[in-house]
Motif scaffolding. Sequence first.
Motif, PDB file in Angstrom:
ATOM      1  N   LEU A  55      -4.753  -5.289  12.756  1.00 42.17           N
ATOM      2  CA  LEU A  55      -5.329  -5.683  11.470  1.00 42.17           C
ATOM      3  C   LEU A  55      -5.128  -4.590  10.422  1.00 42.17           C
ATOM      4  O   LEU A  55      -4.707  -4.855   9.292  1.00 42.17           O
ATOM      5  CB  LEU A  55      -6.823  -5.970  11.636  1.00 42.17           C
ATOM      6  N   ASP A  56      -5.425  -3.365  10.811  1.00 43.92           N
ATOM      7  CA  ASP A  56      -5.300  -2.256   9.872  1.00 43.92           C
ATOM      8  C   ASP A  56      -3.860  -2.078   9.420  1.00 43.92           C
ATOM      9  O   ASP A  56      -3.590  -1.835   8.242  1.00 43.92           O
ATOM     10  CB  ASP A  56      -5.815  -0.971  10.507  1.00 43.92           C
ATOM     11  N   SER A  57      -2.909  -2.207  10.348  1.00 45.29           N
ATOM     12  CA  SER A  57      -1.501  -2.003  10.001  1.00 45.29           C
ATOM     13  C   SER A  57      -0.961  -3.133   9.126  1.00 45.29           C
ATOM     14  O   SER A  57      -0.018  -2.931   8.356  1.00 45.29           O
ATOM     15  CB  SER A  57      -0.658  -1.882  11.273  1.00 45.29           C
ATOM     16  N   MET A  58      -1.567  -4.321   9.212  1.00 44.66           N
ATOM     17  CA  MET A  58      -1.066  -5.470   8.464  1.00 44.66           C
ATOM     18  C   MET A  58      -1.775  -5.689   7.128  1.00 44.66           C
ATOM     19  O   MET A  58      -1.140  -6.065   6.138  1.00 44.66           O
ATOM     20  CB  MET A  58      -1.186  -6.734   9.318  1.00 44.66           C
ATOM     21  N   ILE A  59      -3.092  -5.462   7.092  1.00 42.13           N
ATOM     22  CA  ILE A  59      -3.832  -5.778   5.858  1.00 42.13           C
ATOM     23  C   ILE A  59      -4.723  -4.624   5.395  1.00 42.13           C
ATOM     24  O   ILE A  59      -5.434  -4.769   4.403  1.00 42.13           O
ATOM     25  CB  ILE A  59      -4.687  -7.053   6.015  1.00 42.13           C
ATOM     26  N   GLY A  60      -4.700  -3.507   6.098  1.00 43.76           N
ATOM     27  CA  GLY A  60      -5.608  -2.411   5.763  1.00 43.76           C
ATOM     28  C   GLY A  60      -5.094  -1.484   4.686  1.00 43.76           C
ATOM     29  O   GLY A  60      -5.356  -0.274   4.731  1.00 43.76           O
ATOM     30  N   TYR A  61      -4.364  -2.036   3.722  1.00 40.59           N
ATOM     31  CA  TYR A  61      -3.808  -1.206   2.651  1.00 40.59           C
ATOM     32  C   TYR A  61      -4.817  -1.017   1.525  1.00 40.59           C
ATOM     33  O   TYR A  61      -5.729  -1.816   1.359  1.00 40.59           O
ATOM     34  CB  TYR A  61      -2.529  -1.846   2.091  1.00 40.59           C
ATOM     35  N   ARG A  62      -4.582   0.031   0.741  1.00 43.17           N
ATOM     36  CA  ARG A  62      -5.491   0.312  -0.362  1.00 43.17           C
ATOM     37  C   ARG A  62      -4.985  -0.227  -1.696  1.00 43.17           C
ATOM     38  O   ARG A  62      -5.617  -0.024  -2.726  1.00 43.17           O
ATOM     39  CB  ARG A  62      -5.718   1.825  -0.478  1.00 43.17           C
ATOM     40  N   ASP A  63      -3.815  -0.909  -1.707  1.00 50.39           N
ATOM     41  CA  ASP A  63      -3.319  -1.441  -2.972  1.00 50.39           C
ATOM     42  C   ASP A  63      -4.137  -2.673  -3.382  1.00 50.39           C
ATOM     43  O   ASP A  63      -4.928  -3.213  -2.608  1.00 50.39           O
ATOM     44  CB  ASP A  63      -1.827  -1.775  -2.881  1.00 50.39           C
ATOM     45  N   ALA A  64      -3.925  -3.119  -4.604  1.00 52.85           N
ATOM     46  CA  ALA A  64      -4.781  -4.158  -5.187  1.00 52.85           C
ATOM     47  C   ALA A  64      -4.768  -5.464  -4.394  1.00 52.85           C
ATOM     48  O   ALA A  64      -5.798  -6.140  -4.285  1.00 52.85           O
ATOM     49  CB  ALA A  64      -4.345  -4.418  -6.630  1.00 52.85           C
ATOM     50  N   SER A  65      -3.625  -5.832  -3.826  1.00 51.17           N
ATOM     51  CA  SER A  65      -3.526  -7.125  -3.154  1.00 51.17           C
ATOM     52  C   SER A  65      -4.283  -7.168  -1.832  1.00 51.17           C
ATOM     53  O   SER A  65      -4.599  -8.252  -1.330  1.00 51.17           O
ATOM     54  CB  SER A  65      -2.053  -7.479  -2.922  1.00 51.17           C
ATOM     55  N   TYR A  66      -4.571  -5.999  -1.245  1.00 46.12           N
ATOM     56  CA  TYR A  66      -5.267  -5.969   0.048  1.00 46.12           C
ATOM     57  C   TYR A  66      -6.616  -5.259  -0.009  1.00 46.12           C
ATOM     58  O   TYR A  66      -7.315  -5.208   1.001  1.00 46.12           O
ATOM     59  CB  TYR A  66      -4.386  -5.271   1.091  1.00 46.12           C
TER      60      TYR A  66
END
Length: 318
Positions: A180-191
């Motif tokens: 989950l973290d590797s796929m959606i755990g980003y800090r950019d606006a979309s995630y």
Amino acid sequence: MIAVNLLAVCALDGLLGDPRWMPHPVRLMGALIRRCELLIRTWFISATSRRIAGLLLAVFVPGLSFLAAWGSLRLAFLVHPWLGHLLWIVLGYTTLAAKDLADHAWEVHRRLHAGSLQEARQAVSLMVGRDTGRLTETEIAGAAIESVAENTSDGVIAPLFYLAIGGPPLALAYKALNTLDSMIGYRDASYRDIGWASAKLDDLANVIPARLSAGLLVLSSHFRHATVANAWSIYRRDCAKHASPNSGHPEAAMAGALGILLGGPSVYNGIHVERPQLGDPANVPHPRHVPLAVELMWTSFGLAIVLGVAFATLWNGI
């Protein structure tokens, strides 16, 4: 018997890695996460609703993974104890990634050694999330080494830690959270809204494994003819510099064990990112350091196996 199962799991990973023809739980988790992400983006519009949905997703996927593994094992043990132990070993084997990590790093080293910079960039792109199209030889080696360091924790020590204390159900729940973290755990606006909970829970799950991995990497430097005291000094000095609460620990330990400088500026999706420098500024990464990093990973894995088997033996018996 759990100690024996752990040994079998580690032996299978060391021998077979991740055969692409074999169904793998992480690929199933990835497909489920992508489907759930699409549904969240379709059904939830506001930032608040997406944050709540992201929290539910961060609980749902690991919880489902835990329950599926627990139920399968319970059924298998009811059919026959030997079937239960066999399934324990197979499920546990899918949580480790030591051989795959080593194979990827060795492929980068082979390409660099052959002087094929473009092929080395393509090989390292399979290991890291940064843009690799313009990386120099030094930057490629550094990226591979950083990936080996971080994944020594995420892909090797952490799943083994959770296998030892909670068996395949807990280890697969960890893998689900890590995926989950590797796929959606980003800090950019979309995630930022959808992935915040996954990122936070993954940070929490890696607090102990990351520090355990760092300690093992520092200790492993003794077997690689390095100075443990220097590796420990660099680790203690630089581990908190990283933006991540956990990634800096194995990376600083690896930098200290190899006596090199890691980190520094990188480009992610076209955006220049200034990252902290970890290690000795006098020595930049070289292709020869890549196999040394792999050796440190294997040594740390071996030490972790000893600890895991000892814990399982004391807790559950042979």
